[in-house]
Write a protein that holds these residues in place. Structure first.
Motif, PDB file in Angstrom:
ATOM      1  N   GLN A  38      16.365   3.295   8.120  1.00  0.00           N
ATOM      2  CA  GLN A  38      14.829   2.617   7.562  1.00  0.00           C
ATOM      3  C   GLN A  38      13.816   3.768   7.499  1.00  0.00           C
ATOM      4  OE1 GLN A  38      17.236   0.727   8.338  1.00  0.00           O
ATOM      5  NE2 GLN A  38      15.815  -0.971   9.708  1.00  0.00           N
ATOM      6  N   ILE A  39      13.144   3.548   6.964  1.00  0.00           N
ATOM      7  CA  ILE A  39      11.424   3.991   7.600  1.00  0.00           C
ATOM      8  C   ILE A  39      10.791   2.941   6.666  1.00  0.00           C
ATOM      9  CG2 ILE A  39       9.686   5.496   7.464  1.00  0.00           C
ATOM     10  CD1 ILE A  39      11.843   7.853   8.058  1.00  0.00           C
ATOM     11  N   TYR A  40      10.191   2.086   7.392  1.00  0.00           N
ATOM     12  CA  TYR A  40       9.290   1.305   6.956  1.00  0.00           C
ATOM     13  C   TYR A  40       7.739   1.552   6.948  1.00  0.00           C
ATOM     14  CZ  TYR A  40      12.753  -2.738   7.922  1.00  0.00           C
ATOM     15  OH  TYR A  40      14.483  -3.339   8.965  1.00  0.00           O
ATOM     16  N   THR A  41       7.135   1.108   5.064  1.00  0.00           N
ATOM     17  CA  THR A  41       6.573   1.804   4.199  1.00  0.00           C
ATOM     18  C   THR A  41       5.352   1.021   3.609  1.00  0.00           C
ATOM     19  OG1 THR A  41       7.129   2.843   2.731  1.00  0.00           O
ATOM     20  CG2 THR A  41       7.561   4.413   4.370  1.00  0.00           C
ATOM     21  N   PRO A  42       4.338   1.369   3.609  1.00  0.00           N
ATOM     22  CA  PRO A  42       3.062   0.549   3.439  1.00  0.00           C
ATOM     23  C   PRO A  42       3.215   0.472   1.211  1.00  0.00           C
ATOM     24  CG  PRO A  42       2.076   1.994   4.500  1.00  0.00           C
ATOM     25  CD  PRO A  42       2.986   1.976   4.209  1.00  0.00           C
ATOM     26  N   GLU A  43       3.860   1.760   1.227  1.00  0.00           N
ATOM     27  CA  GLU A  43       4.058   2.225  -0.142  1.00  0.00           C
ATOM     28  C   GLU A  43       4.263   1.752  -1.272  1.00  0.00           C
ATOM     29  OE1 GLU A  43       2.227   4.915  -0.705  1.00  0.00           O
ATOM     30  OE2 GLU A  43       2.397   5.602   1.962  1.00  0.00           O
ATOM     31  N   HIS A  44       3.754   1.041  -2.401  1.00  0.00           N
ATOM     32  CA  HIS A  44       3.939   0.735  -3.647  1.00  0.00           C
ATOM     33  C   HIS A  44       4.926   0.507  -4.102  1.00  0.00           C
ATOM     34  CE1 HIS A  44       2.879  -2.222  -6.478  1.00  0.00           C
ATOM     35  NE2 HIS A  44       3.591  -0.770  -7.339  1.00  0.00           N
ATOM     36  N   GLN A  45       5.703   1.286  -4.328  1.00  0.00           N
ATOM     37  CA  GLN A  45       7.169   1.753  -4.537  1.00  0.00           C
ATOM     38  C   GLN A  45       7.813   1.667  -3.950  1.00  0.00           C
ATOM     39  OE1 GLN A  45       5.191   4.424  -3.553  1.00  0.00           O
ATOM     40  NE2 GLN A  45       6.147   6.426  -3.240  1.00  0.00           N
ATOM     41  N   ASN A  46       7.939   0.752  -2.417  1.00  0.00           N
ATOM     42  CA  ASN A  46       8.905   0.422  -1.607  1.00  0.00           C
ATOM     43  C   ASN A  46       8.218  -1.433  -1.405  1.00  0.00           C
ATOM     44  OD1 ASN A  46       8.600   3.247   0.083  1.00  0.00           O
ATOM     45  ND2 ASN A  46      10.161   2.164  -1.006  1.00  0.00           N
ATOM     46  N   LEU A  47       7.253  -1.645  -2.277  1.00  0.00           N
ATOM     47  CA  LEU A  47       6.204  -3.195  -1.464  1.00  0.00           C
ATOM     48  C   LEU A  47       5.839  -3.521  -2.694  1.00  0.00           C
ATOM     49  CD1 LEU A  47       7.453  -5.465   0.283  1.00  0.00           C
ATOM     50  CD2 LEU A  47       5.029  -4.331   1.507  1.00  0.00           C
ATOM     51  N   TYR A  48       6.282  -4.267  -3.686  1.00  0.00           N
ATOM     52  CA  TYR A  48       5.506  -5.020  -4.682  1.00  0.00           C
ATOM     53  C   TYR A  48       5.652  -6.075  -4.967  1.00  0.00           C
ATOM     54  CZ  TYR A  48       9.394  -2.696  -7.673  1.00  0.00           C
ATOM     55  OH  TYR A  48      10.337  -1.969  -7.977  1.00  0.00           O
ATOM     56  N   THR A  49       5.366  -6.295  -6.115  1.00  0.00           N
ATOM     57  CA  THR A  49       5.674  -7.933  -7.104  1.00  0.00           C
ATOM     58  C   THR A  49       5.814  -8.124  -7.941  1.00  0.00           C
ATOM     59  OG1 THR A  49       2.984  -8.236  -6.418  1.00  0.00           O
ATOM     60  CG2 THR A  49       4.490  -9.848  -5.032  1.00  0.00           C
ATOM     61  N   ALA A  50       6.050  -8.262  -8.819  1.00  0.00           N
ATOM     62  CA  ALA A  50       6.137  -8.334 -10.684  1.00  0.00           C
ATOM     63  C   ALA A  50       7.207  -9.112 -10.933  1.00  0.00           C
ATOM     64  CB  ALA A  50       7.291  -6.398 -10.705  1.00  0.00           C
ATOM     65  N   ASN A  51       6.504  -9.888 -12.121  1.00  0.00           N
ATOM     66  CA  ASN A  51       7.500 -10.758 -12.608  1.00  0.00           C
ATOM     67  C   ASN A  51       7.620 -12.553 -11.727  1.00  0.00           C
ATOM     68  OD1 ASN A  51       7.615  -9.460 -15.387  1.00  0.00           O
ATOM     69  ND2 ASN A  51       9.361  -8.243 -14.126  1.00  0.00           N
ATOM     70  N   GLY A  52       6.704 -12.275 -11.070  1.00  0.00           N
ATOM     71  CA  GLY A  52       7.220 -13.470  -9.966  1.00  0.00           C
ATOM     72  C   GLY A  52       8.116 -13.032  -8.766  1.00  0.00           C
ATOM     73  N   TYR A  53       8.285 -11.502  -8.260  1.00  0.00           N
ATOM     74  CA  TYR A  53       8.785 -11.778  -7.166  1.00  0.00           C
ATOM     75  C   TYR A  53       8.196 -10.832  -6.747  1.00  0.00           C
ATOM     76  CZ  TYR A  53      11.833 -13.415 -10.975  1.00  0.00           C
ATOM     77  OH  TYR A  53      13.172 -14.114 -11.962  1.00  0.00           O
ATOM     78  N   LEU A  54       8.410 -10.697  -5.137  1.00  0.00           N
ATOM     79  CA  LEU A  54       8.337  -9.973  -4.693  1.00  0.00           C
ATOM     80  C   LEU A  54       9.605  -8.874  -4.250  1.00  0.00           C
ATOM     81  CD1 LEU A  54       6.644  -8.524  -2.027  1.00  0.00           C
ATOM     82  CD2 LEU A  54       8.069 -10.549  -0.556  1.00  0.00           C
ATOM     83  N   TYR A  55       9.262  -7.401  -4.567  1.00  0.00           N
ATOM     84  CA  TYR A  55      10.812  -6.602  -4.166  1.00  0.00           C
ATOM     85  C   TYR A  55      10.593  -5.366  -3.091  1.00  0.00           C
ATOM     86  CZ  TYR A  55      11.118  -7.044  -9.702  1.00  0.00           C
ATOM     87  OH  TYR A  55      11.293  -7.125 -11.091  1.00  0.00           O
ATOM     88  N   ILE A  56      11.415  -5.745  -2.316  1.00  0.00           N
ATOM     89  CA  ILE A  56      11.503  -4.588  -1.419  1.00  0.00           C
ATOM     90  C   ILE A  56      13.344  -3.961  -1.833  1.00  0.00           C
ATOM     91  CG2 ILE A  56      11.753  -4.285   1.355  1.00  0.00           C
ATOM     92  CD1 ILE A  56      11.250  -7.468   1.122  1.00  0.00           C
ATOM     93  N   LYS A  57      12.350  -2.901  -1.652  1.00  0.00           N
ATOM     94  CA  LYS A  57      13.241  -1.457  -1.757  1.00  0.00           C
ATOM     95  C   LYS A  57      13.369  -0.434   0.058  1.00  0.00           C
ATOM     96  CE  LYS A  57      12.422  -0.419  -6.101  1.00  0.00           C
ATOM     97  NZ  LYS A  57      12.028   0.242  -7.602  1.00  0.00           N
ATOM     98  N   PRO A  58      14.438   0.464  -0.315  1.00  0.00           N
ATOM     99  CA  PRO A  58      15.742   0.761  -1.660  1.00  0.00           C
ATOM    100  C   PRO A  58      16.190  -0.346  -1.931  1.00  0.00           C
ATOM    101  CG  PRO A  58      15.359   2.137   0.175  1.00  0.00           C
ATOM    102  CD  PRO A  58      14.531   1.115   0.679  1.00  0.00           C
TER     103      PRO A  58
END
Length: 242
Positions: A55-75
């Protein structure tokens, strides 16, 4: 108002303040109703986490964001089948790594099988860290316990030379540590070429270019990397000091 340098907090009567009890204080909690990046250091690198991961760790919004009270970490919340065991699905592991550097690393490791069902849903992952032990429970079930060695971690690790950690037998676990949240992909130290997998493994550990092999066989895994389903979701983080 909060000052990050002195950690000074002034709260009105209507604002939420840290909760206190006789025995404990909640020193930090994040419910991810929004993403306050000032509380975190976002890693950006392609070093593979020291385990030859892809993996490559990036600060991009599509990989790291919050929504509906959760933190999402992709992919990808990785799953692998080896010798009939679904790692991360019906089996969970916990490990404590310590040493003077990566070339002189010691580890304590344990694993647990699920009693029916799987680990692929909501769970509470905890760390209990005291002067006497480090315990890693999941849903209040102890996965790993490491008691502080009576002669200290330096002697227990059988390191040579002068003890660079000093006289504290809890060292190196006698100083502040960070909570690390990440999703790893593949790697050269976890998935044996000898095992049978539920889908073909798209690289060999002895390949001179395993990452390229992984990408060139993306038709095997890329169709599974779709939508929010592939993200690791975190409901909250809470730190309690006793």
């Amino acid at each position: 108002m909060e000052s990050m340098s002195d950690t000074v907090i002034l709260s009105s009567k209507t604002s939420m303040a840290p909760s206190f009890s006789i025995r404990s204080v909640t020193v930090f909690r994040d419910d991810f109703n929004h993403f306050d990046k000032s509380h975190y250091r976002i890693e950006v690198d392609a070093t593979g986490g020291g385990n030859g991961e892809f993996q490559i760790y990036t600060p991009e919004h599509q990989n790291l964001y919050t929504a509906n009270g959760y933190l999402y970490i992709k992919p990808w919340n990785a799953k692998a089948m080896s010798n009939g065991v679904n790692h991360g699905i019906t089996q969970i592991t916990s490990a404590l790594h310590w040493g003077t550097d990566r070339a002189h690393k010691r580890s304590n490791h344990n694993e647990r099988q699920s009693n029916g069902g799987d680990w692929h849903s909501w769970h509470t992952y905890s760390l209990e860290w005291t002067a006497q032990h480090i315990i890693c429970p999941v849903d209040n079930h102890e996965i790993l316990r490491v008691n502080t060695p009576s002669n200290g971690f330096w002697e227990a690790g059988n390191f040579s030379g002068t003890n660079i950690w000093g006289d504290n037998k809890n060292a190196p676990f006698d100083q502040p540590f960070r909570v690390l949240l990440n999703v790893a992909v593949a790697g050269l130290g976890f998935f044996s070429d000898r095992y049978q997998y539920d889908t073909p493994k798209p690289w060999r550990n002895d390949s001179p270019h395993p990452k390229r092999d992984f990408w060139e066989k993306r038709n095997v895994w890329l169709p599974t990397w779709q939508g929010d389903y592939v993200a690791m979701l975190i409901d909250y983080i809470e730190m309690i000091q006793y």
